[in-house]
Design an enzyme around this catalytic site. Sequence first.
Site, short mmCIF file in Angstrom:
data_model
loop_
_atom_site.label_atom_id
_atom_site.label_comp_id
_atom_site.label_asym_id
_atom_site.label_seq_id
_atom_site.Cartn_x
_atom_site.Cartn_y
_atom_site.Cartn_z
N HIS A 67 7.99 -0.07 -2.72
CA HIS A 67 8.28 0.63 -4.22
C HIS A 67 9.50 1.35 -3.81
O HIS A 67 9.76 2.45 -4.29
CB HIS A 67 7.20 1.65 -4.31
CG HIS A 67 5.71 0.94 -4.54
ND1 HIS A 67 5.35 -0.08 -5.14
CD2 HIS A 67 4.65 1.30 -3.84
CE1 HIS A 67 4.38 -0.62 -5.07
NE2 HIS A 67 3.66 0.30 -4.13
N SER A 116 2.27 -3.36 -1.14
CA SER A 116 2.26 -1.78 -0.93
C SER A 116 1.25 -1.81 0.27
O SER A 116 1.92 -2.02 1.19
CB SER A 116 1.45 -1.39 -2.37
OG SER A 116 1.73 0.07 -2.26
#
Length: 238
Positions: free
Chosen positions: A164, A129
Amino acid sequence: MGTATARRVALVAGGFSTDEDGLLDDWLLTHARNPRPKVCFVPTASGDAPAYTDRFLHAFTPRDCEPSVLPLFRRELDDESLRTFLLGQDVVYVGGGNTANLLAVWRAHGVDRLLREAHAHGTLLCGISAGANCWADGSHTDSFGPLTYLQDGLGLLPGSVCPHYDSEPGRRTSYRHAVASGMLPAGWAVEDGVGALFTDGHLEEAVTRSREARLYRVRADAHDQVHEEALPCRLLSN
């Protein structure tokens, strides 16, 4: 003449942060330069969250490696010791959280400069991330609340990164728009469960712990139309 040191970055869309099987973390360690690597977790993006650090240590202490953690919000090392510590790591593993805050804190402590130096000497830089976003020229982020683009990063991986890509509503549409409009350069969109290794800025290997998960190359053409290319990923197994 000696052989040039390979400069490597890995995007890890999972690992100990979210997965129980350990497949992505095991894959990552196979690319460390030493058989029993020193692996440093950097949890800056989460504000050095204690629970996150505990998860890392729980996952990596049983593995054949030497795990450690670099806290910056309660920093313990002076400048010289910090440089020695980071340059001695085989793997620097950066956790998720706020990408913009991560970059700001690193620059305040000179960690950005030290990571560039470690990268040049062969340390594998990786993360999930925010810990994936930070290595690129720019990234797709929720650092400021709503999903948007961040024209900032260490620039060790050319282009942009979007984590994501399949699991958070609006990610795909927003990232494609940022690339089409030129707000972000062409880049890499990573679905959860994927690992991607880059050597000297070029994709060397893509793997996945899920048959459905993909790595995408996303770019715009001369007419600002976005093209998305799904890249082959090797399926990991226990």
